[in-house]
Scaffold this active site. Structure first.
Site, PDB file in Angstrom:
ATOM      1  N   ILE A 194      44.224 -26.158  75.026  1.00  0.00           N
ATOM      2  CA  ILE A 194      45.134 -25.629  76.047  1.00  0.00           C
ATOM      3  C   ILE A 194      46.411 -25.088  75.386  1.00  0.00           C
ATOM      4  CG2 ILE A 194      44.258 -26.999  77.957  1.00  0.00           C
ATOM      5  CD1 ILE A 194      46.431 -29.035  77.473  1.00  0.00           C
ATOM      6  N   PHE A 242      44.424 -40.434  80.001  1.00  0.00           N
ATOM      7  CA  PHE A 242      43.251 -39.673  80.416  1.00  0.00           C
ATOM      8  C   PHE A 242      42.372 -39.261  79.243  1.00  0.00           C
ATOM      9  CE2 PHE A 242      46.735 -36.594  79.971  1.00  0.00           C
ATOM     10  CZ  PHE A 242      46.184 -35.673  79.092  1.00  0.00           C
ATOM     11  N   ASP A 243      42.888 -39.369  78.022  1.00  0.00           N
ATOM     12  CA  ASP A 243      42.087 -39.023  76.854  1.00  0.00           C
ATOM     13  C   ASP A 243      42.745 -39.632  75.632  1.00  0.00           C
ATOM     14  OD1 ASP A 243      40.101 -37.941  75.308  1.00  0.00           O
ATOM     15  OD2 ASP A 243      40.861 -35.897  75.351  1.00  0.00           O
ATOM     16  N   TYR A 250      45.171 -38.361  68.678  1.00  0.00           N
ATOM     17  CA  TYR A 250      46.063 -38.065  69.802  1.00  0.00           C
ATOM     18  C   TYR A 250      45.779 -38.988  70.981  1.00  0.00           C
ATOM     19  CZ  TYR A 250      42.143 -35.801  72.134  1.00  0.00           C
ATOM     20  OH  TYR A 250      40.937 -35.558  72.734  1.00  0.00           O
ATOM     21  N   PHE A 301      51.541 -35.914  75.371  1.00  0.00           N
ATOM     22  CA  PHE A 301      50.645 -36.176  74.241  1.00  0.00           C
ATOM     23  C   PHE A 301      51.445 -36.748  73.080  1.00  0.00           C
ATOM     24  CE2 PHE A 301      48.275 -32.844  76.444  1.00  0.00           C
ATOM     25  CZ  PHE A 301      46.963 -33.312  76.382  1.00  0.00           C
ATOM     26  N   TYR A 344      46.836 -27.506  82.144  1.00  0.00           N
ATOM     27  CA  TYR A 344      45.617 -27.092  82.852  1.00  0.00           C
ATOM     28  C   TYR A 344      45.901 -26.287  84.113  1.00  0.00           C
ATOM     29  CZ  TYR A 344      42.899 -29.975  79.685  1.00  0.00           C
ATOM     30  OH  TYR A 344      42.304 -30.493  78.557  1.00  0.00           O
TER      31      TYR A 344
END
Length: 234
Positions: A182, A164-165, A154, A225, A208
């Site tokens: 989440i 961010f990830d 992902y 995502f 979040y």
């Protein structure tokens, strides 16, 4: 964010600020280990003081350092110092809360505008929770449930495209339980057939929320995502 400055921490930070106020002499020669350690201590505390730098009065700092080192009578009674610092902490907390409230409103408005536009695109579907998803590549395997562990690749980005990830960046897929992520991500995973690739857009309230996460994900941030469901693990 509550600011807690111990006497030693504050003194070191103030010393750095006071020295800087006397003129920019650049970095001193760092030849001995004592000099290097002194610089490292000052650097660490200076960085910690950055968040309140706009509230620091350098002239008052210099006076406090002078009186402390010279063992002079303090301009503020020792008995009053704790109250002064508690008030300072409350003011910092209030300023931080105001910034977060402003950011939360801004992020929510930007998220709503993005979701309204994205939701009109061909191929984008919307669930009852507000999750938007798009099938980038169809799969043919089973769908996971909330109790399953999955192996996925992902990439997560903000609306401005900042990543961010990413499991891709780490060089290996991620493994986790569907029910432990989440809410919007967990919901999206359960829509996916194994082998498929989806694009999710998560409104802040199923991401979040008002708390945000870390330095990059602000309060009420809408997240994007791209997810590949590689495998449902035994």
């Amino acid at each position: 964010m509550r600011i807690r400055l111990s006497g030693a921490a504050l003194g070191l930070a103030l010393a750095v600020a006071a020295c800087q106020s006397g003129g920019d002499e650049g970095t001193p020669s760092l030849q001995t280990n004592d000099q290097k350690a002194s610089y490292a201590i000052g650097l660490n505390w200076g960085r910690q003081l950055l968040q309140v730098s706009d509230k620091i009065d350098l002239a008052s700092l210099r006076a406090g350092i002078r009186d402390g080192i010279g063992e002079l009578d303090p301009a503020i009674a020792d008995a009053d110092i704790q109250g002064v610092m508690e008030q300072f902490g409350r003011e910092v907390d209030e300023a931080e809360a105001s910034k977060r409230e402003t950011a939360a409103t801004k992020n929510q408005e930007e998220g709503q505008a993005y979701l309204a536009e994205n939701g009109q695109k061909e191929g984008v579907l919307i669930t009852a929770s507000g999750l938007q998803y798009e099938v980038l590549r169809a799969g043919s395997g089973p769908k996971p449930g909330p109790e399953n562990q999955v192996r996925v690749h992902y990439r997560g980005t903000l609306l401005d495209g900042k990543e961010f990830d990413s499991s891709y960046a780490r060089g290996e897929p991620a493994v986790f339980a569907v029910g432990q992520v989440i809410p919007g991500f967990a919901e999206g995973l359960q829509l996916m057939e194994t082998g498929s690739q989806y694009r999710f857009v998560l409104p802040g309230d199923i991401a979040y929320g008002p708390g945000g996460a870390g330095a990059d994900i602000g309060p009420n941030a809408t997240l994007i995502f791209e997810v590949e469901l590689l495998e449902i693990l035994p």
